[in-house]
Design a protein around this motif. Structure first.
Motif, short mmCIF file in Angstrom:
data_model
loop_
_atom_site.label_atom_id
_atom_site.label_comp_id
_atom_site.label_asym_id
_atom_site.label_seq_id
_atom_site.Cartn_x
_atom_site.Cartn_y
_atom_site.Cartn_z
N ASP A 236 0.87 -1.17 0.00
CA ASP A 236 0.00 0.00 0.00
C ASP A 236 0.91 1.23 0.00
O ASP A 236 2.01 1.19 -0.55
CB ASP A 236 -0.96 -0.02 1.19
CG ASP A 236 -0.27 0.06 2.54
OD1 ASP A 236 0.96 -0.17 2.61
OD2 ASP A 236 -0.96 0.34 3.54
N ARG A 237 0.48 2.33 0.56
CA ARG A 237 1.25 3.57 0.58
C ARG A 237 1.66 3.98 -0.84
O ARG A 237 2.79 4.34 -1.12
CB ARG A 237 2.47 3.45 1.50
CG ARG A 237 2.07 3.08 2.92
CD ARG A 237 3.22 3.00 3.89
NE ARG A 237 2.73 2.59 5.19
CZ ARG A 237 2.25 3.41 6.13
NH1 ARG A 237 2.25 4.71 5.92
NH2 ARG A 237 1.80 2.93 7.27
N MET A 238 0.66 3.92 -1.73
CA MET A 238 0.88 4.28 -3.12
C MET A 238 0.49 5.73 -3.36
O MET A 238 -0.58 6.18 -2.95
CB MET A 238 0.03 3.39 -4.04
CG MET A 238 0.24 1.90 -3.84
SD MET A 238 1.87 1.37 -4.38
CE MET A 238 1.73 1.63 -6.13
N GLY B 52 1.04 13.76 -3.85
CA GLY B 52 2.12 13.88 -2.87
C GLY B 52 1.79 13.21 -1.56
O GLY B 52 2.62 13.15 -0.66
N GLU B 53 0.56 12.66 -1.42
CA GLU B 53 0.18 11.97 -0.22
C GLU B 53 0.04 10.48 -0.51
O GLU B 53 -0.32 10.07 -1.60
CB GLU B 53 -1.15 12.52 0.33
CG GLU B 53 -1.07 13.98 0.74
CD GLU B 53 -2.39 14.49 1.29
OE1 GLU B 53 -3.35 13.70 1.35
OE2 GLU B 53 -2.44 15.67 1.66
N SER B 54 0.29 9.66 0.52
CA SER B 54 0.20 8.22 0.35
C SER B 54 -1.24 7.76 0.38
O SER B 54 -2.06 8.30 1.11
CB SER B 54 0.99 7.52 1.46
OG SER B 54 2.36 7.78 1.36
N PHE B 55 -1.55 6.77 -0.42
CA PHE B 55 -2.83 6.06 -0.39
C PHE B 55 -2.59 4.81 0.43
O PHE B 55 -1.95 3.88 -0.02
CB PHE B 55 -3.24 5.75 -1.83
CG PHE B 55 -4.60 5.12 -1.97
CD1 PHE B 55 -5.58 5.28 -1.01
CD2 PHE B 55 -4.89 4.36 -3.09
CE1 PHE B 55 -6.83 4.70 -1.16
CE2 PHE B 55 -6.13 3.79 -3.26
CZ PHE B 55 -7.11 3.95 -2.29
N VAL B 56 -3.09 4.80 1.66
CA VAL B 56 -2.70 3.79 2.63
C VAL B 56 -3.87 2.88 2.97
O VAL B 56 -5.00 3.34 3.11
CB VAL B 56 -2.17 4.45 3.93
CG1 VAL B 56 -1.73 3.40 4.94
CG2 VAL B 56 -1.02 5.39 3.61
N GLY B 57 -3.60 1.58 3.10
CA GLY B 57 -4.60 0.64 3.55
C GLY B 57 -4.83 -0.48 2.56
O GLY B 57 -4.26 -0.52 1.47
N THR B 58 -5.67 -1.43 2.97
CA THR B 58 -5.98 -2.55 2.09
C THR B 58 -6.74 -2.07 0.86
O THR B 58 -6.75 -2.75 -0.17
CB THR B 58 -6.77 -3.62 2.84
OG1 THR B 58 -7.98 -3.06 3.38
CG2 THR B 58 -5.95 -4.22 3.97
N SER B 59 -7.38 -0.90 0.93
CA SER B 59 -8.04 -0.33 -0.24
C SER B 59 -7.04 0.08 -1.31
O SER B 59 -7.40 0.23 -2.48
CB SER B 59 -8.86 0.90 0.15
OG SER B 59 -10.01 0.55 0.87
#
Length: 449
Positions: free
Chosen positions: A363-365, A371-378
């Motif tokens: 994750d953390r894409m 500029g922000e991370s996309f975090v989580g199982t989503s």
């Protein structure tokens, strides 16, 4: 108004600060780490494995991927690379496009030549209609980065059945395991005190962490007479026609001297034996209690919250629908910078004893260049769906079961030795998976059918 939860408070509904949702679902969108502590997020262009596959010509060509989300999509966003083939809306998304766009962008980065079919929904009926539309469009892969709380954990819920129906019609289906490992508790109603469930350390289950929004679901399965020692000799309540009033969640705020009732749960419309509590809270210490019959029933209760950690919690069995469905690829989240499975990533097994987690994915894409991370199982699930598209690019004839088995057998073990309930078969290995699919295509062997 202050009251003691040890005695049933005689309060009017108007005294409670209770917020209710218009739909009976919620998405586990993002579990964010503090921005200042987060390392640089990963994009497909900085992911060596994905970049190498693109260089070799595996880009998801001639593969279609459907994305189902509770928010809409910004179809003109440059991160989607002009890949959107069709969109449908099944309900209203209130104009929000953030989560859906981020999910679709992860797929687009991993499989930049795949065609995207995007569907948004706002209730279970809309979700099922969205899945049916994508199946009708004959998409190859569906990813639903959403979670349904308070549903059966054995794959029998309507959300899970819709996913299984897609798999039976030869569609790869990918779903996030959920972000509730720290906000999950499950156990029997076999110890009570003054009509309150007794947790491991008492009747109060304190909320951990700093939160201003609290969302909690309580669900239960009826115990059969005599199936638990605690039920013997107890007065059994067997009528569930109340559709969700046998047990109630109550949220309290305390300053150590006085205790204030903040909110009480209410039944979820259309879902039996399920209660939901949604409210905003002021700073301070808060705890939950479960109020029920005066005597033990042996019923199995489950508490799940995507917004808070529970003092008395258990990550075991925290996977949520539709990832609980049979044949669906259930994806947990893996932090590649910390080299560990995300602590919030749900754990198996399912209620009927299956593994619960098939693979974990990063994750953390930074999917939409914010500029922000996309975090989580989503975020992890769309990554896995993108890799599945690359696998089908290499070997278009693979069945959904074959794709799942290939991703599992080529994964890298990241937890305890062997398959486990936290990491499943391991961290998805894109290069190994595509290379194996290529070799099988060359040998015309479909050994995973």
């Amino acid at each position: 108004m202050f009251s003691d939860p040890k005695s049933r408070p005689a309060l009017l509904v108007g005294c409670l600060t209770v917020l209710s949702l218009t739909v009976a679902i919620s998405v586990l969108a993002i579990t964010t780490a503090p921005t200042q502590q987060s390392p640089p997020a990963t994009t497909a262009s900085t992911d060596p494995a994905i970049a190498s596959l693109h260089e070799r010509g595996y880009n998801g060509s001639n593969v279609t991927v459907g994305v189902v989300d509770v928010t809409g999509f910004d179809t003109d966003h440059p991160a989607l690379n002009g890949q959107v083939a069709a969109t449908r809306t099944f309900g209203s998304n209130n104009g929000d496009v953030t989560h859906g766009t981020a999910s679709a962008a992860v797929v687009a980065h991993v499989a930049p030549d795949a065609d995207l079919y995007l569907a948004s929904f706002d209730d279970v009926a809309g979700y099922r209609a969205a899945i049916a539309w994508l199946v009708e469009e004959d998409v190859d892969v569906i990813v639903a980065p959403v979670s349904f709380f308070g549903r059966a954990g054995d794959g029998s819920s309507p959300a899970s059945r819709a996913a299984m129906s897609a798999v039976r019609k030869d569609t790869v289906f990918v779903a996030p395991a959920g972000n509730v490992a720290r906000g999950h508790w499950s156990g029997r109603y076999d110890r009570t005190r003054n009509e309150l469930l007794h947790f491991e350390g008492g009747t109060r289950n304190f909320l951990q962490g700093d939160t201003r929004s609290v969302r909690v679901w309580l669900s239960w399965d009826k115990s059969r007479d005599g199936d638990n020692d605690a039920t013997r000799g107890a007065t059994r309540i067997t009528d569930d026609t109340e559709s969700g009033g046998r047990y109630v969640l109550e949220l309290y705020r305390t300053d150590g001297r006085q205790t204030e009732l903040v909110a009480r749960s209410s039944p979820v419309e259309g879902v039996s034996r399920t209660q939901r509590l949604v409210t905003r809270v002021d700073p301070g210490q808060h705890f939950l209690v479960v109020r029920g019959p005066s005597e033990a029933t042996g019923d199995r209760l489950t508490i799940v919250s995507p917004t808070t950690h529970l003092q008395y919690g258990d990550s075991k069995g925290s996977v949520v629908a539709p990832a609980t469905a049979r044949g669906v690829i259930s994806v947990g989240a893996y932090d590649r910078n910390a080299r560990r499975i995300e602590p919030f990533s749900a754990r198996g097994p399912t209620e009927d004893g299956r593994l619960g987690i098939d693979i974990v994915a990063p994750d953390r894409m930074s999917a939409i260049r914010t500029g922000e991370s996309f975090v989580g199982t989503s975020a992890a699930a769309p990554y896995a769906a993108g890799v599945a598209a690359l696998v089908l690019d290499a070997h278009p004839e693979l069945s959904p079961r074959a794709v799942e088995a290939l991703l599992e057998t080529t994964a890298t073990d990241v937890g305890p030795d062997g398959v486990d309930h936290a990491g499943g078969h391991g961290l998805i290995a894109p290069v190994r998976a595509v290379s194996t699919a290529t070799n099988e295509s060359s040998n015309t062997r479909l050994s995973y059918r």
